[in-house]
Design a protein around this motif. Structure first.
Motif, PDB file in Angstrom:
ATOM      1  N   UNK A 124      26.042 -22.024  40.642  1.00 37.40           N
ATOM      2  CA  UNK A 124      27.047 -22.709  39.829  1.00 37.40           C
ATOM      3  C   UNK A 124      28.475 -22.467  40.309  1.00 37.40           C
ATOM      4  N   UNK A 125      28.677 -21.500  41.189  1.00 37.01           N
ATOM      5  CA  UNK A 125      30.027 -21.151  41.631  1.00 37.01           C
ATOM      6  C   UNK A 125      30.477 -22.082  42.752  1.00 37.01           C
ATOM      7  N   UNK A 153      18.221 -14.701  40.140  1.00 33.69           N
ATOM      8  CA  UNK A 153      18.667 -14.182  38.850  1.00 33.69           C
ATOM      9  C   UNK A 153      20.135 -14.496  38.587  1.00 33.69           C
ATOM     10  N   UNK A 154      20.969 -14.460  39.612  1.00 35.98           N
ATOM     11  CA  UNK A 154      22.386 -14.783  39.424  1.00 35.98           C
ATOM     12  C   UNK A 154      22.553 -16.208  38.913  1.00 35.98           C
ATOM     13  N   UNK A 155      21.827 -17.144  39.516  1.00 31.45           N
ATOM     14  CA  UNK A 155      21.941 -18.540  39.097  1.00 31.45           C
ATOM     15  C   UNK A 155      21.328 -18.740  37.722  1.00 31.45           C
ATOM     16  N   UNK A 156      20.215 -18.057  37.453  1.00 29.69           N
ATOM     17  CA  UNK A 156      19.579 -18.146  36.136  1.00 29.69           C
ATOM     18  C   UNK A 156      20.519 -17.645  35.034  1.00 29.69           C
ATOM     19  N   UNK A 157      21.147 -16.502  35.258  1.00 26.08           N
ATOM     20  CA  UNK A 157      22.071 -15.970  34.250  1.00 26.08           C
ATOM     21  C   UNK A 157      23.229 -16.948  34.022  1.00 26.08           C
ATOM     22  N   UNK A 160      22.291 -19.867  31.844  1.00 21.98           N
ATOM     23  CA  UNK A 160      22.303 -19.557  30.414  1.00 21.98           C
ATOM     24  C   UNK A 160      23.729 -19.591  29.865  1.00 21.98           C
ATOM     25  N   UNK A 161      24.673 -19.055  30.637  1.00 22.57           N
ATOM     26  CA  UNK A 161      26.066 -19.041  30.193  1.00 22.57           C
ATOM     27  C   UNK A 161      26.651 -20.454  30.128  1.00 22.57           C
ATOM     28  N   UNK A 162      26.012 -21.392  30.838  1.00 21.26           N
ATOM     29  CA  UNK A 162      26.390 -22.802  30.763  1.00 21.26           C
ATOM     30  C   UNK A 162      25.569 -23.551  29.708  1.00 21.26           C
ATOM     31  N   UNK A 163      24.828 -22.802  28.890  1.00 18.23           N
ATOM     32  CA  UNK A 163      24.069 -23.355  27.765  1.00 18.23           C
ATOM     33  C   UNK A 163      22.844 -24.174  28.175  1.00 18.23           C
ATOM     34  N   UNK A 164      22.147 -23.722  29.235  1.00 13.69           N
ATOM     35  CA  UNK A 164      20.844 -24.278  29.581  1.00 13.69           C
ATOM     36  C   UNK A 164      19.752 -23.346  29.067  1.00 13.69           C
ATOM     37  N   UNK A 165      18.599 -23.914  28.743  1.00 15.29           N
ATOM     38  CA  UNK A 165      17.388 -23.119  28.554  1.00 15.29           C
ATOM     39  C   UNK A 165      16.947 -22.668  29.943  1.00 15.29           C
ATOM     40  N   UNK A 166      16.577 -21.403  30.096  1.00  7.77           N
ATOM     41  CA  UNK A 166      16.222 -20.911  31.426  1.00  7.77           C
ATOM     42  C   UNK A 166      14.854 -20.234  31.412  1.00  7.77           C
ATOM     43  N   UNK A 190      13.435  -9.987  28.820  1.00  6.20           N
ATOM     44  CA  UNK A 190      14.010  -9.241  27.700  1.00  6.20           C
ATOM     45  C   UNK A 190      15.351  -9.800  27.224  1.00  6.20           C
ATOM     46  N   UNK A 191      16.086 -10.471  28.136  1.00  7.10           N
ATOM     47  CA  UNK A 191      17.475 -10.789  27.809  1.00  7.10           C
ATOM     48  C   UNK A 191      17.928 -12.227  28.016  1.00  7.10           C
ATOM     49  N   UNK A 192      17.272 -12.969  28.880  1.00 12.57           N
ATOM     50  CA  UNK A 192      17.871 -14.231  29.300  1.00 12.57           C
ATOM     51  C   UNK A 192      17.031 -15.481  29.049  1.00 12.57           C
ATOM     52  N   UNK A 193      15.729 -15.373  29.143  1.00 15.31           N
ATOM     53  CA  UNK A 193      14.920 -16.577  28.988  1.00 15.31           C
ATOM     54  C   UNK A 193      13.445 -16.250  28.922  1.00 15.31           C
TER      55      UNK A 193
END
Length: 211
Positions: A124-125, A153-157, A160-166, A190-193
């Motif tokens: 996303x960057x 994992x960087x792109x997945x996180x 999520x911060x861009x409001x996608x289901x992951x 545990x934390x992201x999806x």
């Protein structure tokens, strides 16, 4: 689509394939030549290739995210990111623009697929990945590729911060250490999806052709 959980509904999800490139995956690539164990990536590639075919057959959008590096993106901060001094710049070794190491490994890109080029760990960057996904009506992302605990994992996180289901497809992601892969799978769950297997996705998507 009632029998398919919403995250995996072909009308809203995309299969995201991260950094399946020679330098990251091939035994002849730059990382393997520097002692990284690419065995997990080599073993995973045919499974991912099959999942990509299943996704296309189910009308799931396939998005390839690749890394390219050259003098236009090599900042001192990037090249020296693991050094102790601000001028501890190292030479970039992976996925140099125009080199065979940057070519895709183990997969084929179709004309209908999306290809996004990134220059940092997160897809996303500095890219139009978010705009592309929004334009396609996608709000759920299924992550695959290499390396599990780094670019995947960087792109997945970031997603999520861009409001996608992951979701992480755990057996279609790989890295250079089994412990690192398993730790990343655990952190995501545990934390992201959610975490899923290729076989489970196949059971959902294959059912579409029989209805």
């Amino acid at each position: 689509m009632d029998s398919i959980p919403f995250r995996y509904d072909p009308t809203r999800c995309a299969l995201v394939v991260i950094d399946m490139q020679n330098d990251f995956c091939s035994p002849q690539g730059s990382l393997a030549q520097r002692g990284f164990d690419v065995g997990a990536a080599v073993a995973m590639a045919p499974r991912l290739e099959r999942l990509i075919g299943l996704a296309r057959a189910a009308d799931v959008r396939v998005v390839f995210v690749r890394t390219l590096h050259d003098a236009t993106t090599d900042t001192p901060q990037w090249l020296g990111r693991i050094g102790d001094e601000p001028d501890a710049v190292r030479t970039g070794i992976t996925c140099r623009t125009g080199t065979p190491g940057a070519d895709f490994y183990g997969i084929e890109v179709d004309d209908d697929d999306v290809v996004i080029t990134k220059n940092r760990f997160s897809g996303f960057v500095g890219t139009n990945l978010d705009l592309t996904l929004r334009s396609l009506g996608v709000d759920s992302l299924l992550f695959t590729g290499v390396a599990t605990e780094v670019c995947v994992e960087s792109t997945l996180r970031h997603a999520l911060f861009h409001e996608y289901w992951v979701t992480l497809v755990e057996d279609c992601a790989a890295t250079y250490s089994r412990a690192a892969h398993e730790a990343s799978v655990s952190v995501v769950a545990q934390n992201f999806g959610t975490v899923i297997t290729a076989e489970k996705l196949e059971s959902f998507w294959s059912a579409l052709s029989s209805t």
